[in-house]
Design a protein around this motif. Structure first.
Motif, PDB file in Angstrom:
ATOM      1  N   GLU A 112     -11.308 -11.493  -2.661  1.00 30.82           N
ATOM      2  CA  GLU A 112     -11.540 -10.728  -1.438  1.00 30.82           C
ATOM      3  C   GLU A 112     -12.616 -11.393  -0.576  1.00 30.82           C
ATOM      4  N   ARG A 192      -6.596  -7.548  11.580  1.00 28.53           N
ATOM      5  CA  ARG A 192      -5.922  -6.438  10.891  1.00 28.53           C
ATOM      6  C   ARG A 192      -5.380  -6.885   9.539  1.00 28.53           C
ATOM      7  N   ARG A 194      -6.615  -9.224   7.604  1.00 29.12           N
ATOM      8  CA  ARG A 194      -7.778  -9.271   6.700  1.00 29.12           C
ATOM      9  C   ARG A 194      -8.078  -7.880   6.136  1.00 29.12           C
ATOM     10  N   ASP A 195      -8.129  -6.887   7.015  1.00 29.37           N
ATOM     11  CA  ASP A 195      -8.485  -5.536   6.574  1.00 29.37           C
ATOM     12  C   ASP A 195      -7.438  -4.957   5.628  1.00 29.37           C
ATOM     13  N   LEU A 196      -6.169  -5.174   5.921  1.00 28.48           N
ATOM     14  CA  LEU A 196      -5.103  -4.653   5.064  1.00 28.48           C
ATOM     15  C   LEU A 196      -5.096  -5.323   3.702  1.00 28.48           C
ATOM     16  N   VAL A 198      -7.700  -6.755   2.109  1.00 30.87           N
ATOM     17  CA  VAL A 198      -8.866  -6.321   1.329  1.00 30.87           C
ATOM     18  C   VAL A 198      -8.684  -4.879   0.853  1.00 30.87           C
ATOM     19  N   ALA A 199      -8.018  -4.052   1.664  1.00 28.51           N
ATOM     20  CA  ALA A 199      -7.771  -2.660   1.276  1.00 28.51           C
ATOM     21  C   ALA A 199      -6.588  -2.519   0.316  1.00 28.51           C
ATOM     22  N   ARG A 200      -5.912  -3.612   0.020  1.00 34.44           N
ATOM     23  CA  ARG A 200      -4.743  -3.649  -0.881  1.00 34.44           C
ATOM     24  C   ARG A 200      -3.604  -2.763  -0.374  1.00 34.44           C
ATOM     25  N   GLU A 201      -3.425  -2.718   0.946  1.00 34.75           N
ATOM     26  CA  GLU A 201      -2.300  -1.992   1.534  1.00 34.75           C
ATOM     27  C   GLU A 201      -1.137  -2.983   1.673  1.00 34.75           C
ATOM     28  N   THR A 202      -0.430  -3.174   0.566  1.00 36.49           N
ATOM     29  CA  THR A 202       0.484  -4.297   0.423  1.00 36.49           C
ATOM     30  C   THR A 202       1.650  -4.257   1.413  1.00 36.49           C
TER      31      THR A 202
END
Length: 227
Positions: A112, A192, A194-196, A198-202
């Motif tokens: 991450e 966006r 990057r944020d997705l 790191v948040a593991r919103e696959t």
């Protein structure tokens, strides 16, 4: 696997591997132009390597898709056209989306941090481009690779990653020939993504990656340089 920075020397690298990497980079960045005949004598003088080694290198580059073998006539730089870019784009997505899913499943906290660090560098050069400094486009292409590679770096499939590296290089060739940055939409998509990641919103990350890569392809095609 990181094929960039393109021309940096590597420990323990053979002369043949060094020349292979340099020739590939000269094709990717357009120093050797699409369709250009690759004359062995001239290449021997430029790259300081034997004709026998050059033939082996050019055969390898032909397998990678950067060079076309012309039978008894020798070799030439692979041509570029709209249809080939679309093909390469879809192949990139096939590989990168799978690698992204795997990487987001397996990635550690250190992974991450690498994603965030790579994006920070990319964001910096994108800011310079949006402020009107076109000389940063080639550096942006480098950092774009670094960021996208960081998002899939935790993938545990070496064969897939090696193939993805080759396909990404072929895609970057079009970027470097066009030398045009898509601007704020691309920068916003990177942030966006990057944020997705790191948040593991696959699923959301894969959807964004798909639309991002296709938008980049359409931007390159709109330059009209490859029809």
């Amino acid at each position: 696997m990181t094929p960039k920075t393109f021309v940096a020397e590597r420990d323990g690298e053979s002369v043949g591997d060094s020349v292979l990497r340099r020739l590939r980079f000269d094709i990717i960045r357009g120093k050797l132009r699409p369709g250009e005949r690759l004359r062995l004598e001239r290449l021997r003088e430029t790259y300081n390597v034997s004709v026998t080694t050059l033939r082996e290198i050019l055969s390898r580059l032909a397998v990678e898709g950067f060079v076309v073998a012309e039978g008894q006539r020798g070799f030439e730089v692979a041509p570029v056209d709209d249809a080939s870019l679309r093909d390469i784009c879809e192949l990139r997505l096939l590989l990168e989306c799978h690698a992204l899913r795997r990487s987001m499943e397996l990635g550690s906290l250190d992974w991450e941090a690498q994603v965030v660090s790579a994006h920070h560098k990319l964001q910096s050069v994108e800011g310079r481009l949006m402020s009107g400094n076109p000389s940063s486009v080639e550096q942006w292409v480098q950092f774009d690779w670094d960021f996208h590679h960081s998002t899939v770096a935790a993938c545990d499939m070496p064969a897939l990653m090696s193939t993805h590296s080759n396909v990404f290089d072929r895609y970057l060739r079009y970027h470097l020939l066009a030398l045009d940055f898509r601007g704020k939409p691309a920068a916003d998509e990177h942030r966006r993504l990057r944020d997705l990641v790191v948040a593991r919103e696959t699923d959301a990350a894969v959807d964004l990656l798909t639309s991002h890569v296709r938008a980049g392809m359409e931007h390159i095609l709109a330059s009209g340089k490859f029809g």
